[in-house]
Design a protein around this motif. Structure first.
Motif, PDB file in Angstrom:
ATOM      1  N   PRO A 276       0.813  -1.229   0.000  1.00 20.62           N
ATOM      2  CA  PRO A 276       0.000   0.000   0.000  1.00 20.62           C
ATOM      3  C   PRO A 276       0.844   1.274   0.000  1.00 20.62           C
ATOM      4  O   PRO A 276       0.457   2.274  -0.621  1.00 20.62           O
ATOM      5  CB  PRO A 276      -0.821  -0.111   1.291  1.00 20.62           C
ATOM      6  N   TYR A 277       1.989   1.243   0.697  1.00 26.00           N
ATOM      7  CA  TYR A 277       2.836   2.444   0.756  1.00 26.00           C
ATOM      8  C   TYR A 277       3.380   2.794  -0.620  1.00 26.00           C
ATOM      9  O   TYR A 277       3.418   3.975  -0.995  1.00 26.00           O
ATOM     10  CB  TYR A 277       3.984   2.228   1.747  1.00 26.00           C
ATOM     11  N   THR A 278       3.792   1.784  -1.382  1.00 27.80           N
ATOM     12  CA  THR A 278       4.284   2.042  -2.737  1.00 27.80           C
ATOM     13  C   THR A 278       3.177   2.630  -3.597  1.00 27.80           C
ATOM     14  O   THR A 278       3.398   3.556  -4.384  1.00 27.80           O
ATOM     15  CB  THR A 278       4.811   0.745  -3.380  1.00 27.80           C
ATOM     16  N   ARG A 279       1.978   2.122  -3.426  1.00 33.88           N
ATOM     17  CA  ARG A 279       0.843   2.672  -4.186  1.00 33.88           C
ATOM     18  C   ARG A 279       0.591   4.129  -3.807  1.00 33.88           C
ATOM     19  O   ARG A 279       0.272   4.954  -4.666  1.00 33.88           O
ATOM     20  CB  ARG A 279      -0.406   1.808  -3.959  1.00 33.88           C
ATOM     21  N   GLU A 280       0.754   4.450  -2.527  1.00 39.41           N
ATOM     22  CA  GLU A 280       0.590   5.842  -2.092  1.00 39.41           C
ATOM     23  C   GLU A 280       1.616   6.748  -2.760  1.00 39.41           C
ATOM     24  O   GLU A 280       1.294   7.859  -3.185  1.00 39.41           O
ATOM     25  CB  GLU A 280       0.737   5.926  -0.565  1.00 39.41           C
ATOM     26  N   LEU A 281       2.865   6.265  -2.830  1.00 43.78           N
ATOM     27  CA  LEU A 281       3.915   7.067  -3.479  1.00 43.78           C
ATOM     28  C   LEU A 281       3.589   7.312  -4.946  1.00 43.78           C
ATOM     29  O   LEU A 281       3.774   8.417  -5.466  1.00 43.78           O
ATOM     30  CB  LEU A 281       5.264   6.353  -3.365  1.00 43.78           C
ATOM     31  N   LEU A 282       3.099   6.291  -5.617  1.00 43.50           N
ATOM     32  CA  LEU A 282       2.751   6.417  -7.029  1.00 43.50           C
ATOM     33  C   LEU A 282       1.552   7.348  -7.229  1.00 43.50           C
ATOM     34  O   LEU A 282       1.515   8.148  -8.180  1.00 43.50           O
ATOM     35  CB  LEU A 282       2.472   5.055  -7.625  1.00 43.50           C
ATOM     36  N   GLU A 283       0.593   7.270  -6.334  1.00 44.96           N
ATOM     37  CA  GLU A 283      -0.591   8.121  -6.439  1.00 44.96           C
ATOM     38  C   GLU A 283      -0.264   9.594  -6.186  1.00 44.96           C
ATOM     39  O   GLU A 283      -0.988  10.497  -6.627  1.00 44.96           O
ATOM     40  CB  GLU A 283      -1.661   7.655  -5.455  1.00 44.96           C
ATOM     41  N   ALA A 284       0.847   9.835  -5.481  1.00 44.58           N
ATOM     42  CA  ALA A 284       1.256  11.219  -5.185  1.00 44.58           C
ATOM     43  C   ALA A 284       1.953  11.874  -6.359  1.00 44.58           C
ATOM     44  O   ALA A 284       2.207  13.090  -6.335  1.00 44.58           O
ATOM     45  CB  ALA A 284       2.171  11.225  -3.964  1.00 44.58           C
ATOM     46  N   LEU A 285       2.276  11.100  -7.396  1.00 44.34           N
ATOM     47  CA  LEU A 285       2.935  11.674  -8.565  1.00 44.34           C
ATOM     48  C   LEU A 285       1.992  12.648  -9.267  1.00 44.34           C
ATOM     49  O   LEU A 285       0.794  12.390  -9.371  1.00 44.34           O
ATOM     50  CB  LEU A 285       3.340  10.569  -9.553  1.00 44.34           C
TER      51      LEU A 285
END
Length: 286
Positions: A276-285
């Motif tokens: 989930p954390y990696t997905r959060e980082l990607l969504e913040a792009l």
């Protein structure tokens, strides 16, 4: 070129970085990504034995040297000459009153690079006073460092320095400038040129583009990519910029609160992440 197993870095009772496994082969780029304070830079410094005051355990090998067991002299021989650290703001580490050519020449002499017969840009076996250009080898006609260059070794070093600059798309004339006379992107490429001149086989880059505009970021990444392909350099890149990482990395480690939460091929981690954390980082792009 880099092999890490069960690395653990702690200050007092606080563990700031834990990396179970990390490998970087010749010609590969591995990126460590995560937010500020996630343990990325600490991991990078631990690979060179630069975490002063920390308790470090595990297995760390860089260019065939066991970092955990090596004596200080052996570690100094690895740093720069075999594994070069490129920091976020290299201009801050450069003496403002010294020309770039003089700074590079001093680094080469410190690591025994002569540029003489048989030299390939790494430590030379020729030795002798002439091989480093003598005490006044920081300039002269045709030199990159200012007045007073002497000796055949100096001319050889000038060639090594010029070729290193050209390898990172810099005009060798930049070696006549002072640090305040170059841009941030030029400073980053000069730091990489220094590593090339020393014959480094590994580049450890800590947020090398974070202070640069988008166009200059692309230039620096392009230089790193070219060096991987042409010279087989191993690159370990620390960054919070996932968009940038996606253009150069073969594999990615994602860190959060000092722990690796996800690792794998870049195409998987950055497109279809499991954590989930990696997905959060990607969504913040943007």
């Amino acid at each position: 070129m880099i092999r890490v197993r069960d690395l653990r870095v702690a200050y007092g009772d606080r563990v700031v970085a834990e990396v179970p496994e990390l490998d970087v082969g010749r010609g590969e780029c591995v990126a460590i990504v995560g937010e500020s304070g996630s343990g990325k830079s600490t991991t990078l410094l631990a690979l060179l034995g630069l975490t002063e005051g920390a308790r470090v355990s595990g297995e760390v090998s860089v260019c065939g040297v066991d970092v955990m067991k090596a004596r200080p002299r052996a570690l100094r021989a690895v740093r720069g000459a075999k594994a070069a650290l490129v920091i976020q703001s290299p201009q801050a580490a450069l003496s403002p009153t010294t020309r770039l050519g003089v700074l590079m020449r001093r680094a080469l002499r410190l690591h025994g690079v002569t540029g003489g017969p048989g030299s390939t840009g790494g430590p030379s076996l020729t030795g002798g006073p002439d091989s480093t250009g003598g005490p006044d080898s920081t300039g002269g006609p045709g030199s990159m460092g200012g007045p007073g260059s002497m000796g055949k070794g100096s001319r050889g070093i000038d060639a090594v320095m010029a070729q290193a600059c050209e390898a990172v798309l810099l005009d060798p004339a930049i070696l006549r400038r002072y640090p305040h006379e170059i841009s941030g992107g030029q400073a980053q490429r000069f730091a990489i040129a220094m590593a090339i001149a020393l014959g480094a086989e590994v580049i450890l880059a800590d947020e090398p583009t974070s202070a640069l505009d988008v166009t200059v970021q692309a230039e620096v990444v392009g230089v790193l990519r070219g060096l991987r392909e042409e010279r087989g350099l191993a690159v370990l890149l620390v960054s919070h910029d996932l968009a940038l990482v996606s253009t150069i990395a073969d594999r990615v480690l994602v860190m959060k609160d000092g722990v690796v939460v996800e690792a794998g091929p870049a195409r998987h981690v950055l497109r279809d992440p499991d954590h989930p954390y990696t997905r959060e980082l990607l969504e913040a792009l943007p």
